[in-house]
Enzyme design. Structure first.
Site, PDB file in Angstrom:
ATOM      1  CG  HIS A  57      57.335   8.003 -38.206  1.00 41.06           C
ATOM      2  ND1 HIS A  57      56.988   7.018 -39.119  1.00 41.06           N
ATOM      3  CD2 HIS A  57      56.189   8.298 -37.532  1.00 41.06           C
ATOM      4  CE1 HIS A  57      55.693   6.747 -38.996  1.00 41.06           C
ATOM      5  NE2 HIS A  57      55.193   7.508 -38.044  1.00 41.06           N
ATOM      6  CG  ASP A 100      51.804   6.857 -31.715  1.00 37.16           C
ATOM      7  OD1 ASP A 100      51.277   7.593 -32.563  1.00 37.16           O
ATOM      8  OD2 ASP A 100      52.224   5.711 -31.963  1.00 37.16           O
TER       9      ASP A 100
HETATM   10  C1  HEM Z   1      55.146   1.006 -35.127  1.00 33.29           C
HETATM   11  C2  HEM Z   1      54.983   1.899 -36.094  1.00 33.29           C
HETATM   12  C3  HEM Z   1      54.747   3.358 -35.848  1.00 33.29           C
HETATM   13  C4  HEM Z   1      55.084   4.109 -34.765  1.00 33.29           C
HETATM   14  C5  HEM Z   1      55.791   3.648 -33.488  1.00 33.29           C
HETATM   15  C6  HEM Z   1      54.641   5.464 -35.030  1.00 33.29           C
HETATM   16  C7  HEM Z   1      54.804   6.530 -34.157  1.00 33.29           C
HETATM   17  C8  HEM Z   1      54.462   7.834 -34.456  1.00 33.29           C
HETATM   18  C9  HEM Z   1      54.728   8.949 -33.589  1.00 33.29           C
HETATM   19  C10 HEM Z   1      55.384   8.863 -32.209  1.00 33.29           C
HETATM   20  C11 HEM Z   1      54.313  10.060 -34.219  1.00 33.29           C
HETATM   21  C12 HEM Z   1      54.494  11.516 -33.736  1.00 33.29           C
HETATM   22  C13 HEM Z   1      53.462  11.949 -32.783  1.00 33.29           C
HETATM   23  C14 HEM Z   1      52.117  12.060 -33.417  1.00 33.29           C
HETATM   24  O1  HEM Z   1      51.869  12.992 -34.191  1.00 33.29           O
HETATM   25  O2  HEM Z   1      51.306  11.183 -33.158  1.00 33.29           O
HETATM   26  C15 HEM Z   1      53.736   9.657 -35.472  1.00 33.29           C
HETATM   27  C16 HEM Z   1      53.150  10.498 -36.385  1.00 33.29           C
HETATM   28  C17 HEM Z   1      52.520  10.067 -37.531  1.00 33.29           C
HETATM   29  N1  HEM Z   1      52.526   8.799 -38.040  1.00 33.29           N
HETATM   30 FE1  HEM Z   1      53.342   7.162 -37.185  1.00 33.29          FE
HETATM   31  N2  HEM Z   1      54.041   5.502 -36.263  1.00 33.29           N
HETATM   32  C18 HEM Z   1      54.099   4.246 -36.795  1.00 33.29           C
HETATM   33  C19 HEM Z   1      53.612   3.856 -38.013  1.00 33.29           C
HETATM   34  C20 HEM Z   1      52.960   4.671 -38.904  1.00 33.29           C
HETATM   35  C21 HEM Z   1      52.384   4.243 -40.149  1.00 33.29           C
HETATM   36  C22 HEM Z   1      52.403   2.813 -40.697  1.00 33.29           C
HETATM   37  C23 HEM Z   1      51.804   5.335 -40.717  1.00 33.29           C
HETATM   38  C24 HEM Z   1      51.059   5.468 -42.025  1.00 33.29           C
HETATM   39  C25 HEM Z   1      51.320   4.790 -43.113  1.00 33.29           C
HETATM   40  C26 HEM Z   1      52.013   6.450 -39.815  1.00 33.29           C
HETATM   41  C27 HEM Z   1      51.550   7.725 -40.016  1.00 33.29           C
HETATM   42  C28 HEM Z   1      51.777   8.788 -39.184  1.00 33.29           C
HETATM   43  C29 HEM Z   1      51.232  10.110 -39.409  1.00 33.29           C
HETATM   44  C30 HEM Z   1      50.329  10.514 -40.559  1.00 33.29           C
HETATM   45  C31 HEM Z   1      51.710  10.909 -38.383  1.00 33.29           C
HETATM   46  C32 HEM Z   1      51.410  12.410 -38.148  1.00 33.29           C
HETATM   47  C33 HEM Z   1      52.325  13.251 -38.952  1.00 33.29           C
HETATM   48  C34 HEM Z   1      51.968  14.718 -38.761  1.00 33.29           C
HETATM   49  O3  HEM Z   1      50.883  15.130 -39.187  1.00 33.29           O
HETATM   50  O4  HEM Z   1      52.781  15.455 -38.171  1.00 33.29           O
HETATM   51  N3  HEM Z   1      52.720   6.003 -38.733  1.00 33.29           N
HETATM   52  N4  HEM Z   1      53.854   8.293 -35.600  1.00 33.29           N
END
Ligand code: HEM
Length: 394
Positions: free
Chosen positions: A309, A220
């Site tokens: 996601h 993450d």
């Molecule tokens: C427990 C809740 C969440 C988990 C477990 C989670 C986990 C992850 C993971 C594993 C990734 C893919 C790896 C990475 O690029 O870091 C990711 C990407 C992302 N997440 Fe989350 N996330 C959560 C909540 C959120 C929330 C609330 C937001 C915004 C409102 C968010 C926004 C993003 C964004 C912007 C990316 C990158 C997308 C990209 O540019 O490819 N995430 N998240």
């Protein structure tokens, strides 16, 4: 003089491969507003000394430390603008001392202060800070509470706050010492509203920097806005906040017992990335860009599912909106989850629309529930001899 007395090249490069990609060490240090040191080649993953001075506060784009506590305060009713100035002067003096390994002024336990524990103390001002006389017009554009989302179950004990201190270090002894000193500093003007401890492992078994995993086991922090410092994504250019940023803190509970019922393949489809390497399901390695058009040859279905996601959060699905995430894990008597932290120049234009899109369709919603929410303006860094928030309060 900006000093980073003990920092390894590996550390800096480990700050988030994306954020540093293509930059040499010197360029990256310059981007952080900090100097390089003669010890820069010493291989270590902790034991840094971050400068309390510079264009930006430490704790936004500096390497993520292992131990964290976020403490939000409620201002006392009789606090006026001059009192806020006094509070920030006292606090800033001790933040500078603690980050440099010196005890807080007049402290009875000076032996607790340790140099090179990678300490940062990030200060933020919540919306209530601007209710104080004369500050209403200074509320930064776009800084607002997050509107209710259908998957929220917000609890007052994790929500809101007029002032934030986010203390990070290599260990909880150092974090708790700083908490003790700084909570005492602000006590004449503010009382603790909530406090959340979190942790992060940003190194592998050999001590090499890695992106780190949340408690669903996912890597993450991979796609963390490359070049965010330079394109208006992260740093504000708005009035007194110029050089600062805006922070959203969401305490997100994760339903691990239900998550554990999925197969690894199902888990990977929820995210759109592999669990072992963090690589997109469209192929490549952790740092390979997502190919949102790729299909599985076997069934002709999108390789990255439409409700994954990583797809729905991707800038190309959100009119280019990005943010700089700095999540940390929590596990305590209330449960297990992620203290999701996202920095951006403008919360209304960046976080809120992306959060709405995720709230509508994200497959991850089945296992995640936001139980706390808070927003803060993060002032620019202080100069030596100055104090945090001076440009607003002086
Ligand atoms: C427990 C809740 C969440 C988990 C477990 C989670 C986990 C992850 C993971 C594993 C990734 C893919 C790896 C990475 O690029 O870091 C990711 C990407 C992302 N997440 Fe989350 N996330 C959560 C909540 C959120 C929330 C609330 C937001 C915004 C409102 C968010 C926004 C993003 C964004 C912007 C990316 C990158 C997308 C990209 O540019 O490819 N995430 N998240």
């Amino acid at each position: 003089m900006l000093v980073m007395s003990s920092v390894s090249r590996r550390n800096v490069l480990g700050a988030g491969a994306g954020a540093v990609a293509g930059l040499g060490l010197a360029a990256h240090m310059a981007a952080l507003g900090r100097g390089t040191s003669s010890e820069a080649a010493r291989p270590q993953s902790s034991g840094q000394s971050l400068s309390p001075f510079g264009a930006h506060q430490a704790g936004v784009d500096t390497p993520v430390a292992a131990a964290h506590e976020l403490i939000a305060f409620t201002l006392h009713d009789d606090v006026d603008r001059a009192a806020l100035g006094r509070m920030m002067r006292v606090c800033s003096t001790d933040i500078a001392a603690l980050m440099q390994g010196r005890p807080a002024a007049g402290d009875t336990l000076p032996d607790m202060a340790q140099p090179n524990v990678s300490m940062s103390v990030l200060v933020g001002f919540g919306p209530g800070f601007f209710d104080v006389d004369g500050l209403r017009s200074e509320l930064p554009a776009g800084m607002q509470e997050i509107p209710p989302m259908q998957h929220d179950a917000l609890q007052p004990e994790w929500t809101g706050g007029d002032l934030l201190l986010w203390i990070s270090a290599d260990d909880f002894t150092s974090v708790t010492y700083a908490k003790r000193c700084l909570t005492r500093d602000v006590a004449p003007w503010a009382s603790v509203r909530w406090a959340q401890q979190g942790f992060w492992r940003g190194t592998d078994a050999q001590g090499q920097p890695v992106t780190g995993r949340n408690l669903f086991g996912q890597i993450d922090g991979t796609a963390n806005a490359t070049g965010a410092s330079f394109d208006g994504t992260l740093w504000s250019t708005d009035g007194w906040l110029a050089g600062g940023t805006q922070l959203v803190v969401r305490r997100i509970a994760m339903d691990l017992p239900e998550w554990d019922k999925l197969t690894r393949h199902q888990m990977e489809k929820v995210m759109g990335r592999r669990l072992d390497s963090g690589a997109p399901l469209s192929g490549g390695t952790e740092s390979t860009p997502l190919d949102l058009m790729a299909v599985n040859p076997a069934d002709g279905q999108p390789a990255i599912p439409l409700d994954a996601h990583a797809r729905l959060a991707h800038p190309s699905e959100n009119n280019g909106r990005r943010m700089h995430r700095r999540g940390i894990n929590y596990s305590d008597h209330t449960g297990t989850g992620l203290i999701f932290n996202a920095f951006q120049a403008n919360i209304a234009k960046q976080f809120i629309p992306v959060q709405r899109a995720l709230d509508d369709a994200d497959a991850l919603n089945q296992w995640t529930t936001a139980v706390g929410s808070a927003v803060f303006a993060i002032p620019r860094g202080m100069v030596e001899g100055g104090w945090i928030g001076q440009e607003l309060l002086a």
